[in-house]
Design a protein around this motif. Sequence first.
Motif, PDB file in Angstrom:
ATOM      1  N   TYR A 228      -2.647  -6.301  -5.133  1.00  0.00           N
ATOM      2  CA  TYR A 228      -3.386  -7.595  -5.372  1.00  0.00           C
ATOM      3  C   TYR A 228      -2.275  -8.814  -6.324  1.00  0.00           C
ATOM      4  CZ  TYR A 228      -3.447  -3.977  -9.240  1.00  0.00           C
ATOM      5  OH  TYR A 228      -2.871  -3.112 -10.102  1.00  0.00           O
TER       6      TYR A 228
ATOM      7  N   PHE B  21     -14.724 -13.141  -0.539  1.00  0.00           N
ATOM      8  CA  PHE B  21     -14.351 -12.058  -1.496  1.00  0.00           C
ATOM      9  C   PHE B  21     -13.126 -12.403  -1.990  1.00  0.00           C
ATOM     10  CE2 PHE B  21     -12.552  -8.139  -2.999  1.00  0.00           C
ATOM     11  CZ  PHE B  21     -13.680  -7.499  -3.235  1.00  0.00           C
TER      12      PHE B  21
ATOM     13  N   PHE C 226       0.806  -1.414   0.210  1.00  0.00           N
ATOM     14  CA  PHE C 226      -0.070  -0.038  -0.116  1.00  0.00           C
ATOM     15  C   PHE C 226       0.774   1.292  -0.077  1.00  0.00           C
ATOM     16  CE2 PHE C 226      -2.239  -3.243   2.311  1.00  0.00           C
ATOM     17  CZ  PHE C 226      -3.204  -3.572   1.411  1.00  0.00           C
TER      18      PHE C 226
ATOM     19  N   PHE D 258     -16.221  -5.274   4.635  1.00  0.00           N
ATOM     20  CA  PHE D 258     -17.235  -4.598   3.597  1.00  0.00           C
ATOM     21  C   PHE D 258     -18.608  -4.508   4.079  1.00  0.00           C
ATOM     22  CE2 PHE D 258     -14.033  -6.920   0.905  1.00  0.00           C
ATOM     23  CZ  PHE D 258     -13.187  -5.969   0.452  1.00  0.00           C
TER      24      PHE D 258
ATOM     25  N   PHE E 121      -6.888  -5.418   8.863  1.00  0.00           N
ATOM     26  CA  PHE E 121      -6.475  -3.964   9.219  1.00  0.00           C
ATOM     27  C   PHE E 121      -6.809  -3.742  10.785  1.00  0.00           C
ATOM     28  CE2 PHE E 121      -6.706  -4.627   4.754  1.00  0.00           C
ATOM     29  CZ  PHE E 121      -5.936  -3.575   4.119  1.00  0.00           C
TER      30      PHE E 121
ATOM     31  N   LEU F 261     -11.368   0.317   2.970  1.00  0.00           N
ATOM     32  CA  LEU F 261     -12.166  -0.668   2.459  1.00  0.00           C
ATOM     33  C   LEU F 261     -11.370  -0.911   0.861  1.00  0.00           C
ATOM     34  CD1 LEU F 261     -15.554   0.589   3.368  1.00  0.00           C
ATOM     35  CD2 LEU F 261     -14.374  -1.419   4.117  1.00  0.00           C
TER      36      LEU F 261
ATOM     37  N   ARG G 156     -12.210 -13.771  -6.107  1.00  0.00           N
ATOM     38  CA  ARG G 156     -11.292 -12.871  -6.992  1.00  0.00           C
ATOM     39  C   ARG G 156     -10.313 -13.943  -7.540  1.00  0.00           C
ATOM     40  NH1 ARG G 156     -14.559 -10.131  -5.180  1.00  0.00           N
ATOM     41  NH2 ARG G 156     -15.472 -10.769  -7.173  1.00  0.00           N
TER      42      ARG G 156
ATOM     43  N   GLU H 196      -8.400  -0.585   0.120  1.00  0.00           N
ATOM     44  CA  GLU H 196      -7.070  -1.400   0.271  1.00  0.00           C
ATOM     45  C   GLU H 196      -7.536  -2.701   0.650  1.00  0.00           C
ATOM     46  OE1 GLU H 196      -4.913   0.774   3.332  1.00  0.00           O
ATOM     47  OE2 GLU H 196      -4.348   2.313   1.664  1.00  0.00           O
ATOM     48  N   ALA H 197      -8.500  -3.021   1.487  1.00  0.00           N
ATOM     49  CA  ALA H 197      -8.824  -4.442   1.712  1.00  0.00           C
ATOM     50  C   ALA H 197      -9.178  -5.242   0.498  1.00  0.00           C
ATOM     51  CB  ALA H 197      -9.969  -4.281   2.868  1.00  0.00           C
ATOM     52  N   ALA H 198      -9.942  -4.457  -0.531  1.00  0.00           N
ATOM     53  CA  ALA H 198     -10.251  -5.304  -1.653  1.00  0.00           C
ATOM     54  C   ALA H 198      -8.813  -5.714  -2.511  1.00  0.00           C
ATOM     55  CB  ALA H 198     -11.201  -4.018  -2.275  1.00  0.00           C
ATOM     56  N   TYR H 199      -8.076  -4.715  -2.557  1.00  0.00           N
ATOM     57  CA  TYR H 199      -6.596  -5.042  -3.246  1.00  0.00           C
ATOM     58  C   TYR H 199      -5.966  -6.025  -2.299  1.00  0.00           C
ATOM     59  CZ  TYR H 199      -7.100  -0.337  -5.373  1.00  0.00           C
ATOM     60  OH  TYR H 199      -7.276   0.898  -5.800  1.00  0.00           O
ATOM     61  N   ASP H 200      -5.949  -5.934  -1.330  1.00  0.00           N
ATOM     62  CA  ASP H 200      -5.134  -6.758  -0.322  1.00  0.00           C
ATOM     63  C   ASP H 200      -5.899  -8.425  -0.525  1.00  0.00           C
ATOM     64  OD1 ASP H 200      -3.522  -7.134   1.969  1.00  0.00           O
ATOM     65  OD2 ASP H 200      -4.985  -8.338   2.631  1.00  0.00           O
ATOM     66  N   LEU H 201      -7.278  -8.298  -0.922  1.00  0.00           N
ATOM     67  CA  LEU H 201      -7.823  -9.797  -1.124  1.00  0.00           C
ATOM     68  C   LEU H 201      -7.710 -10.191  -2.803  1.00  0.00           C
ATOM     69  CD1 LEU H 201     -10.504  -9.219   1.353  1.00  0.00           C
ATOM     70  CD2 LEU H 201      -8.819 -10.838   1.607  1.00  0.00           C
ATOM     71  N   GLY H 202      -6.818  -9.501  -3.598  1.00  0.00           N
ATOM     72  CA  GLY H 202      -6.636  -9.872  -4.851  1.00  0.00           C
ATOM     73  C   GLY H 202      -7.410  -8.964  -6.007  1.00  0.00           C
ATOM     74  N   ALA H 203      -8.235  -8.048  -5.481  1.00  0.00           N
ATOM     75  CA  ALA H 203      -9.184  -7.345  -6.519  1.00  0.00           C
ATOM     76  C   ALA H 203      -8.514  -6.248  -7.285  1.00  0.00           C
ATOM     77  CB  ALA H 203     -10.480  -6.764  -5.774  1.00  0.00           C
TER      78      ALA H 203
END
Lengths: 418, 289
Positions: free
Chosen positions: A117, A142, A96, A131, A125, B192, A146, B194-201
């Motif tokens: 990703y 989730f 990040f 979400f 976190f 939120l 992906r 960042e969490a999505a990126y973190d999970l591969g999105a």
Amino acid sequence: MPDWGLEEHWQSDCNRLPSMSGRSETRSESRFGHARGSKANSSESADVRFEHITKRFGDAYAVADLNLEVHAGEFFSLLGPSGCGKTTSLRMLGGFEEPTEGRVLIGGEDVTDLPPYRRDVNTVFQTYALFPHLDVYQNVAFGLRRQGVDKSEIKRRVGEMLEMVDLPGFDRRQPAQLSGGQQQRVALARALVNQPKLLLLDEPMSALDAKLRRQMQVELKRIQSQVGITFIYVTHDQEEAMTMSDRLAVMWHGKIEGMGTPKDVYDNPTSEFVATFLGASNLLGGKIVRSEDNRTTVLTDSGVEITVPSERVPDLSMTSVKVGVRPEKIDLVPEGSERAPGHNILRGRVRVSTFTGVGNQYIVETESGVEVTVYAQNIGTQFAPRSGDNVVLTWPEEHTFTVRPLVGNIEINELEGD
Amino acid sequence: MSIADAAPIEVQPGAVDRSPTPRRRRHAGRFILPTYSWLVIAYLVFPIAMMILYSFNKVVGGMQLVSFTWLGFTTQWYHQWSSVPGLTSAFWLSIRLAVVSTVLATIIGTLLAVALVRYHPPRFRGKTAIEQVLFLNIAAPEIVMGSSLLGLFVMLNINRGFLTLVLAHVMFCIAYVTVTVRARMSGFDRALEEAAYDLGARPLVTFTRVTLPLIMPGVLAGALMAFALSIDDFVTSYFVGGSSIPFPVWVYGATRVGIPPQVFVFGTGIFAVGIFFAVLSIFVAKKKV
Ligand SMILES: Nc1ncnc2c1ncn2[C@@H]1O[C@H](COP(=O)(O)OP(=O)(O)O)[C@@H](O)[C@H]1O
Ligand SMILES: [Mg+2]
């Protein structure tokens, strides 16, 4: 899925707590437990290396020339006060934040420029970041979605994971309907279900109350040794870091001030900051006057000679140092007692004596006016002086350490970014 | 409202009789603001109520134009809502125009809002300038925009019609959508995404799966506003419409001769739809995110 008997373990561990004053016992136990867990799963976890990582925000250093090596399968903590750069370090691992300088390696691969990703890393976190528009099941699923994992497989793995974090049947709950502890477990499940090589946790307990935090620490430690994934855990709570970690690094102003097993770092602090941040220390300023036969003698500013094993002096060329001893390592003996061989002594007068149940805490004013804290366990047999009594403080030389004093450490002051 | 509501004090025996005066005063005070509010609302609603009322009024003579004397109740104009050809086509033009402009302005305005919230100088050069243009766009008198657009289209030799109407409407709607969506995003937890990126999105998946659903209430509110602005726009449309005449412009033209009662029927209909969406948006906004 093995039955982990989480409840019972929480119970038994919690019950043990009040007697946990000697931390080393719990510590070595958890280290041992971990070693078994990691060996069995070492192929699934990754080691991590920070090579000369620097992160600047504008002119301010958040992280300064950080070098770090975390072994595969290890539970590693980054410990330090707020603003010392823990989160920034973790974010550079997650992808990040991009380091200003240096390289990040995960499992031997240079990931410095990879976006989050594309990294085989998952994060829990600090705010959980569940979400809010998805229910628990969809949150946990989730990452698998992906990856294109097929539906039945997702269902199986999410179910297993929710069981592992002790939330079976919570699939259709919305995050807003969960308590803090439950949310945290969903966040953990959401990360772990992807079977990453490395799990990052940023102060995951900070929103929980003390009792729940204790339970979660035990649970987290168990889960870690079960899955065998490398955990990097950020916290400002020194006790939490010491009870959970295989190794830890104490950070301050973007730098690592001390690193090693909790016992090593606690017993042999190498900097004044570590000595005071990790537990309490009595520190006396002085100068190294001689060093022979692996024994170094420090003449304190008040004119007392203190002897330290030479291997506990980080740098023998230092002129002014601080010599230290932990409060629980000191014995109080009656006035007039002689120095025992291999021991250091100080003379003084008890100013305050506080009974804390498990022990007695004394504040002793030494002849030179420096106050020394002494902690004695309540085992009922030893000398118990009162306020105003003259006493002798004595402790073995091998429990003495020296650190570089903070004053004059310009390097650190220069880094103050905020 | 009862006295008990007005004075939520624990009732002690005898206390009611002993202190009537302060209690009554407080009670009266509680009516001042509500009464004031209702007066304001009456002031706002009165013209609309008149329109609705007179959409049920009979007319005299062959011209079939609205008169403001009450001649008796009829639903005739509702049955014959489409019997004035120019009016009906102007209405459908307005609808088409509003739908197209809303869709375009919502997409453009939402993306702009995301950009403004996400990026800052130095990466986003000229951000402040963009913000000022947006503000100007809202604050500038419409007459200025309308006339300058007219000048522009004439200068560029673009035939005035549906296309120029859409261009103009999208232009003045974007700022409102952006402001609305931006307000919605201001409390958006970046973690939120960042969490999505973190999970591969990837970024696009993150936007459609996480960001967009979460800012949807703001997007819908912005779209609603754009639609409302477009459907009742007169000034700009008057300048850039050419031979395409939307509903408000048509009505304005008709007043020179007299208003057919169907205008009130359409007006009432638009108002009813507006009320429906307003109520809907209240429910959408209430849905917690
Ligand atoms: N995005 C940022 N922009 C500017 N300064 C930042 C940013 N993130 C962190 N910092 C600064 O970097 C330092 C370290 O922050 P952080 O890593 O969050 O500390 P910790 O997690 O140990 O509390 C702090 O001085 C903080 O103010
Ligand atoms: Mg932090």
